[in-house]
Scaffold this active site. Sequence first.
Site, mmCIF file in Angstrom:
data_model
loop_
_atom_site.group_PDB
_atom_site.id
_atom_site.type_symbol
_atom_site.label_atom_id
_atom_site.label_comp_id
_atom_site.label_asym_id
_atom_site.label_seq_id
_atom_site.Cartn_x
_atom_site.Cartn_y
_atom_site.Cartn_z
ATOM 1 N N HIS A 140 -5.889 -2.048 -5.995
ATOM 2 C CA HIS A 140 -5.885 -0.637 -6.026
ATOM 3 C C HIS A 140 -7.183 0.020 -6.899
ATOM 4 C CE1 HIS A 140 -3.165 -1.917 -9.337
ATOM 5 N NE2 HIS A 140 -3.777 -1.139 -10.137
ATOM 6 N N ASP A 167 0.985 -1.214 0.048
ATOM 7 C CA ASP A 167 -0.022 0.108 -0.023
ATOM 8 C C ASP A 167 0.846 1.237 -0.077
ATOM 9 O OD1 ASP A 167 -2.268 -1.598 0.133
ATOM 10 O OD2 ASP A 167 -1.701 -1.802 2.291
ATOM 11 N N GLU A 168 1.937 1.183 -0.512
ATOM 12 C CA GLU A 168 2.843 2.373 -0.603
ATOM 13 C C GLU A 168 2.641 3.486 -1.684
ATOM 14 O OE1 GLU A 168 3.908 -0.663 -1.251
ATOM 15 O OE2 GLU A 168 5.261 -1.171 0.581
ATOM 16 N N GLY A 169 1.544 2.847 -2.851
ATOM 17 C CA GLY A 169 1.090 3.582 -3.915
ATOM 18 C C GLY A 169 1.867 3.408 -4.884
ATOM 19 N N LYS A 170 2.205 2.093 -5.390
ATOM 20 C CA LYS A 170 2.969 1.552 -6.416
ATOM 21 C C LYS A 170 2.238 1.895 -7.842
ATOM 22 C CE LYS A 170 3.109 -2.383 -4.549
ATOM 23 N NZ LYS A 170 2.750 -2.121 -3.096
ATOM 24 N N LYS A 211 0.620 4.354 -8.721
ATOM 25 C CA LYS A 211 0.928 5.945 -8.979
ATOM 26 C C LYS A 211 2.430 5.959 -9.916
ATOM 27 C CE LYS A 211 0.739 10.403 -8.935
ATOM 28 N NZ LYS A 211 1.011 11.290 -7.590
ATOM 29 N N THR A 268 -9.906 -5.521 1.542
ATOM 30 C CA THR A 268 -10.687 -6.389 2.455
ATOM 31 C C THR A 268 -11.454 -4.985 3.227
ATOM 32 O OG1 THR A 268 -8.820 -6.100 4.123
ATOM 33 C CG2 THR A 268 -9.170 -8.393 3.232
ATOM 34 N N GLY A 269 -11.137 -3.828 2.988
ATOM 35 C CA GLY A 269 -11.933 -2.790 3.787
ATOM 36 C C GLY A 269 -11.340 -2.478 5.111
ATOM 37 N N THR A 318 3.179 -12.537 3.003
ATOM 38 C CA THR A 318 2.205 -13.127 2.260
ATOM 39 C C THR A 318 3.341 -14.547 1.743
ATOM 40 O OG1 THR A 318 0.946 -13.010 0.211
ATOM 41 C CG2 THR A 318 3.237 -11.841 0.087
HETATM 42 P P1 IMP Z 1 -2.301 -12.905 2.096
HETATM 43 O O1 IMP Z 1 -1.599 -12.333 1.251
HETATM 44 O O2 IMP Z 1 -3.682 -12.889 1.857
HETATM 45 O O3 IMP Z 1 -1.978 -14.360 2.492
HETATM 46 O O4 IMP Z 1 -2.151 -12.349 3.408
HETATM 47 C C1 IMP Z 1 -0.732 -12.245 4.302
HETATM 48 C C2 IMP Z 1 -0.550 -10.614 4.814
HETATM 49 O O5 IMP Z 1 -0.279 -10.026 3.848
HETATM 50 C C3 IMP Z 1 -1.801 -10.240 5.648
HETATM 51 O O6 IMP Z 1 -1.125 -9.621 6.616
HETATM 52 C C4 IMP Z 1 -2.357 -9.331 4.854
HETATM 53 O O7 IMP Z 1 -2.964 -8.335 5.218
HETATM 54 C C5 IMP Z 1 -1.067 -8.913 3.815
HETATM 55 N N1 IMP Z 1 -1.230 -8.518 2.591
HETATM 56 C C6 IMP Z 1 -1.691 -9.072 1.289
HETATM 57 N N2 IMP Z 1 -1.833 -8.359 0.385
HETATM 58 C C7 IMP Z 1 -1.631 -7.222 0.648
HETATM 59 C C8 IMP Z 1 -1.569 -5.863 0.093
HETATM 60 O O8 IMP Z 1 -1.681 -5.715 -0.967
HETATM 61 N N3 IMP Z 1 -1.432 -4.691 0.946
HETATM 62 C C9 IMP Z 1 -1.187 -4.895 2.126
HETATM 63 N N4 IMP Z 1 -1.120 -5.937 2.715
HETATM 64 C C10 IMP Z 1 -1.197 -7.067 2.045
#
Ligand code: IMP
Length: 424
Positions: free
Chosen positions: A41, A13-16, A18, A300-301, A238
């Site tokens: 995004h 969520d750094e704003g890639k 952009k 996920t909001g 992840t």
């Molecule tokens: P997963 O990728 O759904 O397995 O989640 C593993 C971890 O990565 C969790 O803490 C998620 O919230 C985080 N996560 C996965 N995708 C994103 C993303 O695009 N932005 C921020 N956090 C993420």
Amino acid sequence: MPASIVIGTQWGDEGKGKATDLLADHMDFVVRYQGGNNAGHTIIAEGHELKLHLVPSGILYPHLTSVIADGVVVDPRVLLEEMDGLAAVGIDPSRLRVSGNCHMIMPYHLEIERVTERFLGKNALGTTKRGIGPAYGDKAARIGLRIQDLFDEKIFREKLEVVLKEKNQVLTRVYGRLPLTVDLIEDDYLRYAERLRPHVADTARLLHDGLHAGKNVLLEGAQGTMLDLDKGTYPFVTSSNPVAGYALASAGIGPREVDRVIGVTKAYVTRVGAGPFPTEDLGAGGELLGERGHEFGTTTGRKRRCGWFDAVILRYAARVNGLTELFLTKLDVLSGFERVRVCTSYRADGEVFEDVPPHQSLFHRAEPVYEELEGWDEELVDARAFGDLPAAARTYVERLQELGGVPISVVSVGPAREQSLAVA
Ligand code: IMP
């Protein structure tokens, strides 16, 4: 110009998006290289707000070919829904190319993730529940189903029967759930196959031929360095590798093709889900960052955890990705703070760490050592050149550059293109 990589230096969520937007004009291909529909995004296209999780943001630019490379896990239902959503607002998805080697997210991956996260209780990772971990798990265990399997119905059925037998044992006997049926999954997936067929390609060949014909390729990472399966805060990560090195393995191109590795770093830090976050601010400062920065997850909001800039993880990201430059995003969010904090090192067990500590437990116990800089009151959103920024904001940027050891080439103060300020 050969290939460039864009990668997040924090926990996503750094704003890639952009950065991709700024570079798109000079590109011919935009490639998504890992993750799945856990990313996301929001884009504004033709006056409509669209949320994209899987399709590369390059799809918005008619001159570009968008590619989903081997290392991405694809939920075909989601992919088709996104393509329909794009078509509905007049964006042609026909230039999307997907590797036949991509592993697919299957209904049992979603089901298994739901029950295992519940089973972990207070140790849950807080995943996005999109089946990412179970799909990559099957890939490594060599029982995954790939997009190319859809085009041999006999093989697809055989593989599905074998894997579902095992998954159903786990679902029914371990977790007390109902079993899933082969026929229903097969019907759905073979229907998806017909629609996906025109998009499936040998993407490694496509990119190789493109590069050798002088085309420009942008490799777009999802999530961020600290969520990397190997280089992040394991196990709170992840299940894929956002780091720059993996872009090559996934796209199937060699390291000599890459000449730019752009780290996207937010002017403060956020994290969604569980795991260590040394500069998290659980007080009013964190609340304000979240409010001003609209820090809610696209997928996920969920409310994002917020905290101060962490130069330790920036230096680490610079090192493990071989960053050649930085894009600093959301500087505008910091207006109104009397003082702004920057973490320059950590303290844990009486020791000072200038770099990410070598053991997970130390990272969990790490206390940030802060340097405080003067804040600024002025809103920055109208700045159109770096020189338009108040002196305190410029000092902040220069200090981050110094601490990170990588040149900052662009500072962004809002979502629009013209809110990107080149740093001389
Ligand atoms: P997963 O990728 O759904 O397995 O989640 C593993 C971890 O990565 C969790 O803490 C998620 O919230 C985080 N996560 C996965 N995708 C994103 C993303 O695009 N932005 C921020 N956090 C993420």
